[in-house]
Structures are given as C-alpha cells and as structure tokens.
Write a protein that holds these residues in place. Structure first.
Motif, PDB file in Angstrom:
ATOM      1  N   UNK A  24      52.554  49.937  40.410  1.00  0.00           N
ATOM      2  CA  UNK A  24      53.200  50.681  41.313  1.00  0.00           C
ATOM      3  C   UNK A  24      54.082  50.038  42.315  1.00  0.00           C
ATOM      4  N   UNK A  25      53.755  48.713  42.464  1.00  0.00           N
ATOM      5  CA  UNK A  25      54.533  47.698  43.199  1.00  0.00           C
ATOM      6  C   UNK A  25      55.851  47.561  42.306  1.00  0.00           C
ATOM      7  N   UNK A  26      55.794  47.379  41.224  1.00  0.00           N
ATOM      8  CA  UNK A  26      56.841  47.211  40.466  1.00  0.00           C
ATOM      9  C   UNK A  26      57.956  48.424  40.508  1.00  0.00           C
ATOM     10  N   UNK A  27      57.276  49.493  40.249  1.00  0.00           N
ATOM     11  CA  UNK A  27      57.956  50.799  40.242  1.00  0.00           C
ATOM     12  C   UNK A  27      58.803  50.876  41.497  1.00  0.00           C
ATOM     13  N   UNK A  28      58.145  50.501  42.873  1.00  0.00           N
ATOM     14  CA  UNK A  28      58.810  50.575  44.127  1.00  0.00           C
ATOM     15  C   UNK A  28      60.158  49.637  44.138  1.00  0.00           C
ATOM     16  N   UNK A  29      59.605  48.439  43.583  1.00  0.00           N
ATOM     17  CA  UNK A  29      60.740  47.493  43.611  1.00  0.00           C
ATOM     18  C   UNK A  29      61.993  47.973  42.750  1.00  0.00           C
ATOM     19  N   UNK A  30      61.560  48.362  41.625  1.00  0.00           N
ATOM     20  CA  UNK A  30      62.951  48.954  40.689  1.00  0.00           C
ATOM     21  C   UNK A  30      63.481  49.974  41.446  1.00  0.00           C
ATOM     22  N   UNK A  31      62.843  50.938  42.021  1.00  0.00           N
ATOM     23  CA  UNK A  31      63.484  51.960  42.715  1.00  0.00           C
ATOM     24  C   UNK A  31      64.429  51.634  43.973  1.00  0.00           C
ATOM     25  N   UNK A  32      63.765  50.798  44.639  1.00  0.00           N
ATOM     26  CA  UNK A  32      64.601  49.983  45.804  1.00  0.00           C
ATOM     27  C   UNK A  32      65.907  49.514  45.030  1.00  0.00           C
TER      28      UNK A  32
ATOM     29  N   UNK B 285      47.292  45.594  47.369  1.00  0.00           N
ATOM     30  CA  UNK B 285      47.406  44.556  46.111  1.00  0.00           C
ATOM     31  C   UNK B 285      46.716  43.347  46.373  1.00  0.00           C
ATOM     32  N   UNK B 286      46.750  42.817  47.535  1.00  0.00           N
ATOM     33  CA  UNK B 286      45.999  41.435  47.815  1.00  0.00           C
ATOM     34  C   UNK B 286      44.680  41.602  48.054  1.00  0.00           C
ATOM     35  N   UNK B 287      44.258  42.900  48.771  1.00  0.00           N
ATOM     36  CA  UNK B 287      42.803  43.239  48.887  1.00  0.00           C
ATOM     37  C   UNK B 287      42.147  43.477  47.362  1.00  0.00           C
ATOM     38  N   UNK B 288      42.945  43.929  46.647  1.00  0.00           N
ATOM     39  CA  UNK B 288      42.143  44.105  45.121  1.00  0.00           C
ATOM     40  C   UNK B 288      42.132  42.746  44.416  1.00  0.00           C
ATOM     41  N   UNK B 289      43.162  42.175  44.562  1.00  0.00           N
ATOM     42  CA  UNK B 289      43.027  40.777  43.702  1.00  0.00           C
ATOM     43  C   UNK B 289      42.152  39.565  44.369  1.00  0.00           C
ATOM     44  N   UNK B 290      41.848  39.797  45.572  1.00  0.00           N
ATOM     45  CA  UNK B 290      40.811  38.992  46.354  1.00  0.00           C
ATOM     46  C   UNK B 290      39.509  39.369  45.788  1.00  0.00           C
ATOM     47  N   UNK B 291      39.100  40.621  45.909  1.00  0.00           N
ATOM     48  CA  UNK B 291      37.925  41.291  45.456  1.00  0.00           C
ATOM     49  C   UNK B 291      37.366  40.855  44.038  1.00  0.00           C
ATOM     50  N   UNK B 292      38.674  41.061  43.211  1.00  0.00           N
ATOM     51  CA  UNK B 292      38.835  40.818  41.737  1.00  0.00           C
ATOM     52  C   UNK B 292      38.394  39.261  41.465  1.00  0.00           C
ATOM     53  N   UNK B 293      38.854  38.209  42.163  1.00  0.00           N
ATOM     54  CA  UNK B 293      38.825  37.011  42.091  1.00  0.00           C
ATOM     55  C   UNK B 293      37.334  36.551  42.573  1.00  0.00           C
ATOM     56  N   UNK B 294      36.831  37.181  43.698  1.00  0.00           N
ATOM     57  CA  UNK B 294      35.273  36.695  44.002  1.00  0.00           C
ATOM     58  C   UNK B 294      34.285  37.454  43.072  1.00  0.00           C
ATOM     59  N   UNK B 295      34.575  38.553  42.568  1.00  0.00           N
ATOM     60  CA  UNK B 295      33.741  39.195  41.639  1.00  0.00           C
ATOM     61  C   UNK B 295      33.634  38.363  40.262  1.00  0.00           C
TER      62      UNK B 295
ATOM     63  N   UNK C 250      39.900  45.142  36.982  1.00  0.00           N
ATOM     64  CA  UNK C 250      41.098  44.585  36.422  1.00  0.00           C
ATOM     65  C   UNK C 250      42.018  45.809  36.181  1.00  0.00           C
ATOM     66  N   UNK C 251      41.546  47.023  35.772  1.00  0.00           N
ATOM     67  CA  UNK C 251      42.567  48.185  35.352  1.00  0.00           C
ATOM     68  C   UNK C 251      43.073  48.730  37.118  1.00  0.00           C
ATOM     69  N   UNK C 252      42.377  48.715  38.068  1.00  0.00           N
ATOM     70  CA  UNK C 252      42.778  48.982  39.236  1.00  0.00           C
ATOM     71  C   UNK C 252      44.055  48.128  39.731  1.00  0.00           C
ATOM     72  N   UNK C 253      43.724  46.756  39.418  1.00  0.00           N
ATOM     73  CA  UNK C 253      44.657  45.754  39.844  1.00  0.00           C
ATOM     74  C   UNK C 253      46.084  45.881  39.010  1.00  0.00           C
ATOM     75  N   UNK C 254      45.923  46.410  37.479  1.00  0.00           N
ATOM     76  CA  UNK C 254      47.024  46.466  36.906  1.00  0.00           C
ATOM     77  C   UNK C 254      47.703  47.814  37.423  1.00  0.00           C
ATOM     78  N   UNK C 255      47.071  49.010  37.805  1.00  0.00           N
ATOM     79  CA  UNK C 255      47.624  50.259  38.231  1.00  0.00           C
ATOM     80  C   UNK C 255      48.565  49.692  39.770  1.00  0.00           C
TER      81      UNK C 255
END
Length: 561
Positions: free
Chosen positions: A241-249, A194-204, A232-237
C-alpha cells in the motif's frame, strides 16, 4: 501504547532539527549555489546556440562562453557534492542526538521497566526507526527550502525574459505542492501503521525464537508459525500500500510538470513562428525562447525532488510517533542524576531508607509503607523470606531501579542510583564477544592481568587454562559454551574487576550446582573480608551464615530474623 499526536511528533522532530541547524543551513547554501550554477549554465548554453545559429558566429570566437559553460558544469557538480556531504553530516548529527536521548530515557527508566518491553521492538526502534529519520533531515528539510529558493530565482529570470511564460510557470507551480499534500496525508497514516506492524513483528519473532524450546515441548510451534506468517502477510500488505501511494504521487506530479512544460514549449514554438502576437510573444528570440525552455524543467525539478522525498517526511513522522510512544510509556527511575531530594542528607557511612513507601503498578495495596532501614558501610546484610515478600523490590529500591512513592533512599550520602555499585541479578547478563569484552563492560580500562585475576577469584581459573584463547575466548549472548554456574561466575567477575564499594545480589546461588555454589560463596566471602558492603537476598543457609545481619522480608515488613 497510545500513539502521540502529530503535532507532538513534529515538535520532537523540530527539536532534533535545532541540533543540526548549521548543517541544514550549509546544505541549503550549497544547494542554492548549485542552482545558481545551473541557471548560469543554461544562460551560456542558450547564448552559444543563439550566436551559432542566428548570428553565425565562428566557433573560435565562442571559446570564452564555452569555457564558462565547462566551468559552470564543474562548479555545479562540486556544489552538489558539497550539498550531499553536508546533508549526510546533518543526518549523522541528528541521529546521534536522537540515540543519545533514547539512551538517556532508557537509563532513566531503569532495567525493571525495560525488562517488561519486547527486546525486538526496542532494538527495532534503536536501529531502524532512528535510521528512518535520515531521509527527513538529509533530504526533505533542506529540499523544502530549496524548493522555494531556486524556483523563485528562475521565475524572476523568466518574467524578465517573457512575462507570459512566467505566468504559465506561476499558475502551474501550486498544483505540485497541492497534490503532494493530498497524497501525503494518506502516506503518513500508512507509514505509522507500517512502523507499528514491523515493531510488533520484530518483537514477536524474537520472542518466538527465544522460546522455541518451550514451544516445541508444548507442541505449539505450528500455531506460532501461523501467527508469524499472518503478521508477515499484514506487513507485506502495508508495504505494498505504501508503494502504491508513492507510485501514485510520482505519477501525478510528473503528469502536471510535463503538461506545464508542454504548454510553455507550445507557446515558445508558436511565438517564434509568429502565430502568437499577444503580449511579449513577438519579441521572442532564439536565445530567450531556448533559455525559457531550458529553465522550465529546472523550475519544476526542485519541486519534483521534494515530492520524491516527501515519503521521507511520512517515514520520519511514523518512526517518531513510535519512538515517542515508547518513551512516554516508560516510567522514570532514579537511574539518572536528578535533583537532590528534600530533607536532610544521608549519612556517608550508611545506606538508609527513610519512611519509604512503594506500590507496584496495578497493585491494590502498597508493598512497603513507612519502611525505615539502616545498613553500615562494610556490613554484609542478608534478606530472606518467602517469595513475593518484597526482597527483590527492596534491592531494586536500593539500586535506584525503582523510585519510592514516598520517603527517601540514601546510599552513602547520595540518592540511590547516583553512585556506582555492583549488581548481580538472578539471570547473568552476557554480551556476544569475548570474556574480556564482558568484564570490560564495567571497567573499560581494565588490563588483561586484572581481568584474569578477577576470573580466577571467582573460580574460573581451570576453565580459563583449558581455553586456547584465554580471556579472549568467545562467548555468546546466551552464554553458549558455558554452564549456568560458569555464566553466573563470569558475571560475578565484573564486580571484582570494577572494585565497587556497594554490591547488591539477588539470589546469587539460585539454580547453581554444588560446585558453582561453593565458588560463589568463596567469592562473596572474599568481598566481605575486603570491607565491601554486601546486600543480598537468599534462602541458602551458608549465605545466611556469611551475613553479619539477617532480615526477614515478608508482606512488606522488614524485621530482624
């Protein structure tokens, strides 16, 4: 940019935690006192109910325990408020320390290395990645200790009341940490992505916005928009996924806690009705049974709270991994105080390069090899020669922005980069604010009169008089509202207001119109007459005539012109 190992990230987080250890300990103490107040509150509540229902005690005789119950409610709220306050102070201290470390590393790397990084990614790490550490230090670390202290206190009391109910709690307690760890393994990996993707998205995104004019000229705006949309769509995906893991937990932990409480409730109910005669069940009373039922949710609450904050740990590990990867990728320059190099100290009246060798990263051959150079204090030196010959590199070595592979660079008896100097690059640097704000970057204590004088010395007096707000006129980061020459002169005015002994300039007249060139030449002439040491690269004939000495820099060789 290779990702660091998890143990390195955890070690870095542990080092930060050491900075806020007193606040963490205070947070744990306040949380423990809140837990004690909760236990006392439940004891008083069960006692009042038992006295009222079983012993038929009149309400007027229960005034003291009711007042005690009210007092424990107030104390519990106060301790919880204190816990939140101390946790916030701990997080603030740690984040301040983390930003200070990043800032020191950025200064150590120097502007050359930083200029090769994405500004959007650096800004994202400075702001959002550091903020992602808040939950880890303010919530997870203290709660990890409270999740052991408070349940142990409750477990001891329950065992004293009814050892069989204590066994039920003891057997069900490990299930929560077990499943929390299993779910957390996936959460850590997702947060890293998540952090890798958002860093690249911000820079681009920032790079695309800055280069929008160029993209329009070459008809590439649609392709750039599609690339940003895909990122952006990859970041959304990944976010989903992170939210699904949180809800499952949360669902898994709530399920096991609810089942454990239900088992204890069944045991208490059947024990009070006389259907269970095993062990201590026949000795159950309304007081002990009700107290155990009231304490059971409080037993699981710290563990459930820890599970809710477990994603803070995953977020901190992801953010810390990105920060460490960035810091390890930045080389060190001499921009920070460092041990004095070996060898004889430099002459306090000269700038000296002693057998300097330097090779650009990835270059097959060294640019400089055995370079020796001496510049007198107060001398004006011009560097000329073809593009790519090494003029800018030599200036960066004198500034301390680059560290030589061998040899030493001394500036008036100090290693390069250790004493203040004036710098004007090929691109002027402006911040969003006023003219005065930009000049006070180098001289925070400068008066309005000194700032106005410096602006007039670089030929901005007429423009200053035409602005209603004067030195407080706004200017954007890109110099909007100013011409290129005016923005360059505004940057040059910093040198006058700060009064440096050494001034380094890289192509100070490049890209300027004739009027702006004249003002810059006059300004540099005033600095030369004031006894300042000027070193600049240029091809401009008038600037070459201004110099006391002209050196030609070509193919790594420096010789008199």
């Amino acid at each position: 940019m290779p990702a660091p190992e998890q143990r390195e990230v955890r070690r870095w987080l542990s080092e930060l935690a050491a900075e806020g250890r007193p606040w963490i300990q205070g947070t744990v103490l306040a949380g423990t006192l809140a837990g004690v107040a909760t236990i006392v509150q439940m004891v008083l509540l069960a006692w009042v109910v038992h006295q009222s229902v079983v012993d038929r005690v009149p309400a007027n005789e229960l005034t003291t325990p009711l007042l005690g119950l009210l007092l424990t409610l107030v104390l519990r709220a106060l301790f919880q408020g204190l816990q939140s306050h101390l946790a916030a102070r701990c997080s603030e201290q740690v984040r301040r320390t983390a930003r200070a470390r990043i800032h020191r590393h950025w200064r150590s790397a120097g502007p050359i290395a930083l200029g090769q990084q994405s500004a959007g990614a650096l800004a994202r790490e400075w702001i959002d990645h550091i903020e992602a550490l808040h939950g880890y230090f303010a919530r997870f670390l203290p709660q990890m200790r409270l999740a052991a202290i408070i349940p142990l206190m409750i477990l001891a009391l329950v065992f004293w009341l009814d050892w069989l109910a204590g066994v039920f709690l003891l057997l069900s307690a490990p299930l929560i940490p077990l499943f929390m760890a299993l779910v957390g393994m996936g959460a850590e990996k997702l947060n890293q992505q998540h952090f890798e993707t958002v860093s690249r998205l911000s820079g681009q995104f920032l790079d695309k916005v800055r280069g929008l004019t160029t993209l329009q000229l070459f008809g590439q705006t649609e392709a750039a928009a599609r690339q940003i949309a895909a990122r952006s769509d990859r970041y959304r995906s990944l976010t989903m996924k992170t939210l699904r893991v949180a809800f499952l937990s949360s669902a898994v932990l709530e399920f096991f806690a609810s089942v454990a409480i239900a088992v204890i409730a069944i045991y208490i109910g059947f024990g009070l009705l006389g259907y269970i005669t095993y062990g201590p069940a026949p000795e159950l009373t309304l007081f002990s049974g009700l107290l155990i039922l009231l304490l059971a949710p409080e037993f699981f609450q710290p563990l459930r709270t820890l599970s809710q904050h477990y994603h803070d740990r995953a977020a901190a590990l992801g953010a810390g991994g990105e920060i460490l990867a960035r810091l390890s990728a930045l080389p060190r320059s001499s921009a920070l105080p460092a041990p004095t190099p070996a060898g004889p100290p430099g002459d306090p009246q000269r700038i000296e390069c002693q057998a300097v060798a330097f090779t650009h990263p990835g270059a097959p051959e060294p640019l400089f090899s055995g370079l020796s150079l001496s510049i007198r204090r107060g001398e004006t030196l011009a560097l000329t020669g073809p593009s790519g010959g090494g003029k800018s590199t030599l200036l960066n070595l004198l500034a301390g922005f680059l560290v030589p592979d061998a040899g030493q660079v001394w500036v008036f008896g100090q290693p390069a980069g250790q004493s203040p100097f004036g710098w004007l690059g090929q691109r002027g640097f402006l911040v969003h604010g006023s003219w005065a704000d930009n000049l006070r970057l180098t001289a925070p204590e400068a008066t309005d009169v000194a700032i106005e004088t410096a602006l007039r010395r670089v030929g901005l007096g007429d423009l200053l008089d035409s602005r209603e707000a004067g030195i407080h006129s706004p200017v954007a980061e890109d110099g909007r509202g100013l011409s290129g020459g005016q923005a360059r002169r505004l940057s040059l005015a910093r040198i006058f207001v700060a009064d440096y002994d050494l001034i380094l300039l890289d192509e100070p007249t490049a890209g300027l119109d004739a009027d702006s060139e004249i003002f810059v030449l006059e300004s540099l002439h005033k600095l030369s007459e004031a006894g300042k040491t000027l070193v600049f690269s240029t091809h401009h004939p008038a600037l070459l005539r201004l110099a006391d000495r002209v050196l030609t820099v070509q193919h790594g060789e420096v010789r008199d012109a």
